[in-house]
Design a protein around this motif. Structure first.
Motif, PDB file in Angstrom:
ATOM      1  N   ASP A   1     -15.223 -15.277  -5.954  1.00  0.00           N
ATOM      2  CA  ASP A   1     -15.327 -15.606  -4.630  1.00  0.00           C
ATOM      3  C   ASP A   1     -15.639 -16.741  -4.265  1.00  0.00           C
ATOM      4  N   ILE A   2     -16.849 -17.215  -5.406  1.00  0.00           N
ATOM      5  CA  ILE A   2     -17.214 -18.535  -5.099  1.00  0.00           C
ATOM      6  C   ILE A   2     -16.508 -19.811  -5.705  1.00  0.00           C
ATOM      7  N   GLY A   3     -15.228 -19.409  -6.471  1.00  0.00           N
ATOM      8  CA  GLY A   3     -14.448 -20.258  -6.803  1.00  0.00           C
ATOM      9  C   GLY A   3     -14.705 -20.765  -8.326  1.00  0.00           C
ATOM     10  N   LEU A   4     -15.303 -20.015  -9.006  1.00  0.00           N
ATOM     11  CA  LEU A   4     -15.595 -20.537 -10.471  1.00  0.00           C
ATOM     12  C   LEU A   4     -14.514 -20.311 -11.388  1.00  0.00           C
ATOM     13  N   THR A   5     -13.731 -21.302 -12.089  1.00  0.00           N
ATOM     14  CA  THR A   5     -12.587 -21.065 -13.078  1.00  0.00           C
ATOM     15  C   THR A   5     -13.284 -20.821 -14.392  1.00  0.00           C
ATOM     16  N   SER A   6     -12.197 -20.654 -15.160  1.00  0.00           N
ATOM     17  CA  SER A   6     -12.909 -20.092 -16.481  1.00  0.00           C
ATOM     18  C   SER A   6     -13.575 -21.094 -17.398  1.00  0.00           C
ATOM     19  N   VAL A   7     -13.067 -22.479 -17.221  1.00  0.00           N
ATOM     20  CA  VAL A   7     -13.805 -23.616 -17.678  1.00  0.00           C
ATOM     21  C   VAL A   7     -15.325 -23.894 -17.072  1.00  0.00           C
ATOM     22  N   ASP A   8     -15.318 -23.599 -15.852  1.00  0.00           N
ATOM     23  CA  ASP A   8     -16.676 -23.435 -14.966  1.00  0.00           C
ATOM     24  C   ASP A   8     -17.557 -22.435 -15.796  1.00  0.00           C
ATOM     25  N   VAL A   9     -17.126 -21.421 -16.025  1.00  0.00           N
ATOM     26  CA  VAL A   9     -18.076 -20.314 -16.428  1.00  0.00           C
ATOM     27  C   VAL A   9     -18.433 -21.124 -17.950  1.00  0.00           C
ATOM     28  N   ILE A  10     -17.822 -21.364 -18.936  1.00  0.00           N
ATOM     29  CA  ILE A  10     -18.250 -21.992 -20.011  1.00  0.00           C
ATOM     30  C   ILE A  10     -19.504 -22.973 -19.773  1.00  0.00           C
ATOM     31  N   SER A  11     -19.346 -23.799 -18.931  1.00  0.00           N
ATOM     32  CA  SER A  11     -20.325 -24.823 -18.329  1.00  0.00           C
ATOM     33  C   SER A  11     -21.499 -24.224 -17.886  1.00  0.00           C
TER      34      SER A  11
ATOM     35  N   VAL B   1       0.836  -1.140  -0.101  1.00  0.00           N
ATOM     36  CA  VAL B   1       0.127   0.089   0.028  1.00  0.00           C
ATOM     37  C   VAL B   1       0.840   1.191   0.016  1.00  0.00           C
ATOM     38  N   HIS B   2       0.690   2.179  -0.956  1.00  0.00           N
ATOM     39  CA  HIS B   2       1.225   3.447  -0.811  1.00  0.00           C
ATOM     40  C   HIS B   2       1.123   4.155   0.500  1.00  0.00           C
ATOM     41  N   ARG B   3       2.562   4.696   0.815  1.00  0.00           N
ATOM     42  CA  ARG B   3       2.503   5.255   2.287  1.00  0.00           C
ATOM     43  C   ARG B   3       1.496   6.384   2.500  1.00  0.00           C
ATOM     44  N   THR B   4       1.214   7.139   1.462  1.00  0.00           N
ATOM     45  CA  THR B   4       0.399   8.429   1.702  1.00  0.00           C
ATOM     46  C   THR B   4      -0.885   7.812   1.645  1.00  0.00           C
ATOM     47  N   HIS B   5      -1.357   6.625   1.553  1.00  0.00           N
ATOM     48  CA  HIS B   5      -2.757   6.137   1.748  1.00  0.00           C
ATOM     49  C   HIS B   5      -2.969   5.347   2.911  1.00  0.00           C
ATOM     50  N   LEU B   6      -1.814   4.982   3.946  1.00  0.00           N
ATOM     51  CA  LEU B   6      -1.857   4.218   4.741  1.00  0.00           C
ATOM     52  C   LEU B   6      -3.039   4.403   5.878  1.00  0.00           C
ATOM     53  N   LYS B   7      -3.515   5.792   5.978  1.00  0.00           N
ATOM     54  CA  LYS B   7      -4.521   6.146   7.146  1.00  0.00           C
ATOM     55  C   LYS B   7      -5.723   6.270   6.510  1.00  0.00           C
ATOM     56  N   THR B   8      -5.830   6.301   5.073  1.00  0.00           N
ATOM     57  CA  THR B   8      -7.169   6.501   4.633  1.00  0.00           C
ATOM     58  C   THR B   8      -7.928   5.393   3.700  1.00  0.00           C
ATOM     59  N   PHE B   9      -6.918   4.286   3.308  1.00  0.00           N
ATOM     60  CA  PHE B   9      -7.656   3.156   2.438  1.00  0.00           C
ATOM     61  C   PHE B   9      -8.288   2.244   3.217  1.00  0.00           C
ATOM     62  N   ASP B  10      -9.246   1.744   2.588  1.00  0.00           N
ATOM     63  CA  ASP B  10     -10.373   0.981   2.801  1.00  0.00           C
ATOM     64  C   ASP B  10      -9.895  -0.428   2.709  1.00  0.00           C
ATOM     65  N   PRO B  11      -9.444  -1.386   3.387  1.00  0.00           N
ATOM     66  CA  PRO B  11      -8.814  -2.719   2.866  1.00  0.00           C
ATOM     67  C   PRO B  11     -10.010  -3.386   2.230  1.00  0.00           C
ATOM     68  N   ALA B  12     -11.086  -3.637   2.647  1.00  0.00           N
ATOM     69  CA  ALA B  12     -12.301  -4.482   2.117  1.00  0.00           C
ATOM     70  C   ALA B  12     -12.384  -3.881   0.580  1.00  0.00           C
ATOM     71  N   THR B  13     -12.265  -2.660   0.547  1.00  0.00           N
ATOM     72  CA  THR B  13     -12.688  -2.116  -1.023  1.00  0.00           C
ATOM     73  C   THR B  13     -11.444  -2.247  -1.808  1.00  0.00           C
ATOM     74  N   VAL B  14     -10.202  -2.080  -1.348  1.00  0.00           N
ATOM     75  CA  VAL B  14      -8.828  -2.274  -2.217  1.00  0.00           C
ATOM     76  C   VAL B  14      -8.669  -3.858  -2.615  1.00  0.00           C
ATOM     77  N   ILE B  15      -9.167  -4.704  -1.822  1.00  0.00           N
ATOM     78  CA  ILE B  15      -9.030  -6.074  -2.004  1.00  0.00           C
ATOM     79  C   ILE B  15     -10.088  -6.684  -3.190  1.00  0.00           C
ATOM     80  N   ASN B  16     -11.389  -5.884  -3.027  1.00  0.00           N
ATOM     81  CA  ASN B  16     -12.524  -6.396  -3.707  1.00  0.00           C
ATOM     82  C   ASN B  16     -12.090  -5.839  -5.264  1.00  0.00           C
ATOM     83  N   ALA B  17     -11.284  -4.420  -5.200  1.00  0.00           N
ATOM     84  CA  ALA B  17     -10.942  -4.137  -6.351  1.00  0.00           C
ATOM     85  C   ALA B  17      -9.888  -4.796  -7.182  1.00  0.00           C
ATOM     86  N   ILE B  18      -8.795  -5.313  -6.441  1.00  0.00           N
ATOM     87  CA  ILE B  18      -7.948  -6.247  -6.975  1.00  0.00           C
ATOM     88  C   ILE B  18      -8.651  -7.606  -7.645  1.00  0.00           C
ATOM     89  N   ARG B  19      -9.495  -8.105  -6.829  1.00  0.00           N
ATOM     90  CA  ARG B  19     -10.001  -9.504  -7.026  1.00  0.00           C
ATOM     91  C   ARG B  19     -10.963  -9.377  -8.557  1.00  0.00           C
TER      92      ARG B  19
END
Length: 712
Positions: free
Chosen positions: A632-642, A519-537
């Motif tokens: 989050d529920i574990g679907l792979t790209s192959v599962d998506v096709i099915s 996490v960038h040093r300038t955002h340590l006090k303001t970032f929301d972990p849940a929002t950031v993690i969701n954005a990454i995923r």
């Protein structure tokens, strides 16, 4: 049966120093024998056959046009084809003319797919592009838009008139002439073309014949993509080398209905057929007694399993499910290979039950092999056999370049005639990878550094323990971590550029993606972990079509790097496994790995169908709400096709699989799909057996590209 190099002789007593001459002799000696048999839509009642004479005539007709476009020996020809006989005809035409074939996956909808194709054409200096059908005009239009300076020839082979007995002489070839370039998959920025000579290719054909125990009576079935080395070299070209029939279907046909593969093995009484590990797992997961009724797999002698880590659980599951259908445990054939070695390196010398080795997990992560029979503390490795023929393997310390003599884990190095010539146009990378030297041994003997780590047991059988190189393999497809890291750092302003590492870990028998990000040093006090993690995923799911297993947000400047600033992914992985990261926040996926119908195609209807599919077909127990993400529920790209196929039948309307990646949140997906349905009438309910008909209404080129790129 075996020559002085420990390899089997070419079937039929043929003598040649290149595969082109062998194919040409086959066409003259057995012109009426079936060479190619493509199963349209994977169905046994829709076969497209080419005899060896027809293959020869088609290839020479294409060669005639290539020469008229001034494409000659040594010129590069890019092949952009859907699955089908036209690809093989074009590839043989390049052989006949001495041109260097460059097989490439058809681009899909993503911009990166097109940029990769353009990058390969630019990198190899292609003189021509061969394609067929509507694809040819689409490619020409896109090149006019994005690469107008290219002045090569666009050739649609469908427009070439086939001439029988065309008075055309093929080109004489030397063993050191280039046969084709096999571009490594996974990277869009700087693809690397492995230079395979005719001598390399012929040697590995003999290695394959010896390793798989193939002969003139071998019967092949395949669904593997032909632009990939396993499908092209291990199946299509091996069949022509042997002088037998290549029975095959498109990868899309397999992914739609995995049992098509097994039905074809039964129908053609196939002896040799194989795939990456995930395909066996998929067939085991999709088994039903009714659908498999009458399938007989007793002819299957070599069920080769390679291209990604072979899982002991998969071997057990597949055998347990299909043993009642005649599958022999000795047919399961774990093997090892790589494009830089043309294809095959190792495999068991005899058909036998897979060899397993239980070792202490804690010592294993430290690079030490210690036998351990305690299931609480042990992990199981699968042997991938000994080196085939006259090739040589060495386990080498990747830092000191000294040969390991104490049985420790080290990097796998390969020496032999199958080792390719290097990377096209990349002298330094060729020097580092293909011309390595073992300290204390003769300097004239050079080795290929595979980038894989492994262990040789007392019987000289190889176990793959990991990848020193950072390439991640999921469902048979390669991903370069730097591509994923770029997606991550650009998805949220609080993340530090260049402060991330992506790697894979094994969990529950599968390769899982882990993201470690500062996490960038300038955002340590303001970032929301849940929002950031969701954005990454969400970003990784959308851009890379991958499920992230774990996200670790760490303190600034704590990511492990070299003194020159390069990310040390393996050291970060080690820190992750030993719980030594400087964590700020972490989110670990709790999803598991891999036909009730409601009345109307509303959002609720679609959500209920998704919930039912996930519970009944994938056996995933995670709670699914509109706010859940597919990843989050574990679907792979192959599962998506099915799932797309399942929903298409449930709502009697085509569901485009790309919609899942456009709307990774389940509620938004349901809303988008219900809006897309518009004023459609209430659907008639269909049974799962008829669902495939709906998804096949998608334009063929789009659907094929979408599915086949999953296997590249």
């Amino acid at each position: 049966m075996f020559d002085l190099e420990g390899l089997r002789y070419i079937p039929g007593g043929l003598v040649a120093n290149n595969l082109k001459d062998i194919i040409e002799q086959r066409c003259k000696l057995t012109p009426e024998k079936m060479a190619l048999n493509f199963l349209h839509d994977g169905e046994l009642d829709n076969q497209e056959v080419n005899t060896y004479a027809e293959l020869d005539a088609a290839a020479k007709s294409i060669l005639y046009v290539l020469r008229s476009c001034e494409v000659y020996k040594g010129d590069k020809v890019v092949l952009l084809f859907p699955a089908g006989n036209a690809f093989v005809q074009a590839f043989v035409a390049c052989f006949y003319g001495g041109a260097v074939a460059v097989p490439v996956a058809l681009p899909g909808r993503r911009e990166n797919d097109w940029q990769r194709v353009i990058g390969i054409v630019r990198d190899c200096g292609a003189s021509a592009i061969l394609s067929c059908g509507d694809q040819a005009s689409k490619i020409a239009e896109r090149f006019a838009q994005d690469f107008s300076e290219w002045n090569g020839a666009f050739i649609n082979v469908d427009e070439i008139k086939k001439h029988e007995n065309l008075p055309l002489h093929t080109t004489d070839l030397a063993p050191d002439d280039l046969a084709f370039l096999q571009y490594t998959s996974g990277s869009t920025g700087a693809p690397k073309g492995v230079m395979v000579s005719h001598a390399n290719l012929l040697h590995n054909q003999r290695v394959l014949q010896t390793g798989f125990k193939n002969d003139a009576d071998t019967r092949y079935v395949s669904w593997l993509p032909l632009f990939h080395d396993m499908g092209l070299i291990g199946c299509a070209l091996q069949s022509l080398y042997l002088g037998v029939t290549f029975n095959y279907m498109a990868p899309a046909a397999f992914l739609q209905q995995p049992l098509r593969w097994l039905r074809a093995i039964d129908y053609f009484r196939a002896t040799t057929s194989g795939a990456p590990n995930f395909a066996y797992e998929l067939c085991a997961a999709r088994y039903s007694a009714e659908a498999c009724k009458g399938i007989d797999l007793s002819s299957w002698q070599c069920a080769f399993n390679g291209a990604e880590p072979v899982r002991p659980g998969t071997l057990d599951n597949f055998y347990r499910v299909y043993a009642p259908h005649g599958l022999r445990k000795t047919a399961q054939f774990p093997c090892y290979g790589l494009a830089e070695g043309v294809l095959m390196v190792s495999g068991a010398t005899q058909f036998a039950e897979p060899k397993l080795f239980n070792i202490n997990a804690q010592q294993y992560h430290r690079g030490i092999i210690t036998r351990d029979q305690n299931p609480e503390t042990a992990v199981t490795l699968v042997a991938v056999g000994g080196v085939v023929g006259d090739q040589e393997l060495a386990i080498v310390n990747p830092v000191t370049h000294q040969r390991n003599t104490d049985g420790a884990i080290g990097e796998i190095w390969l020496h032999g005639k199958s080792v390719a010539c290097g990377y096209w146009g990349k002298g330094q990378a060729t020097l580092e990878t293909f011309q390595a030297q073992i300290v204390g041994e003769p300097p004239e003997k050079t080795w290929l550094r595979t980038g894989d780590s492994g262990y040789l047991d007392d019987a000289n059988e190889l176990y793959i323990t990991g990848r020193i190189k950072d390439t991640i393999i999921i469902n048979g497809k390669n991903y370069f971590p730097q591509d994923i890291e770029l997606v991550v750092e650009n998805c949220e302003p609080s993340l530090k550029p260049g402060g991330g590492a992506v790697f894979s870990v094994e969990r529950d028998g599968y390769e899982r993606i882990v993201v470690v990000q500062e996490v960038h040093r300038t955002h340590l006090k303001t970032f929301d972990p849940a929002t950031v993690i969701n954005a990454i995923r969400t970003a990784v799911a959308r851009e890379c079509e991958l499920t992230v297993y774990d996200v670790c947000l760490i303190k600034p400047t704590t990511l492990l790097k070299t003194t020159s600033g390069k990310v040390q992914r393996q050291q970060n992985k080690k820190a992750y496994l030993q719980n030594e990261l400087s964590l700020l926040a972490q989110h670990l996926s709790t999803a598991n790995s891999s036909n009730e119908v409601v009345d109307k195609p509303t959002e609720e209807f679609i959500l209920s169908a998704i919930q039912q599919f996930v519970r009944s077909q994938l056996h995933i127990t995670a709670k699914i709400t509109p706010a859940s993400l597919f990843i989050d529920i574990g679907l792979t790209s192959v599962d998506v096709i099915s799932l797309a196929e399942y929903l298409s039948g449930a709502i009697s309307a085509q569901v485009d699989p790309s919609l899942f990646w456009d709307y990774p949140e389940i509620g938004k997906f349901c809303l988008a799909l219900s809006h897309q349905l518009g004023e459609q009438s209430e659907p008639d309910i269909e049974t799962p057996g008829s669902l495939v008909n709906n998804i096949q209404e998608m334009p063929e080129d789009e659907f094929r590209s979408l599915l086949e790129r999953e296997l590249s």
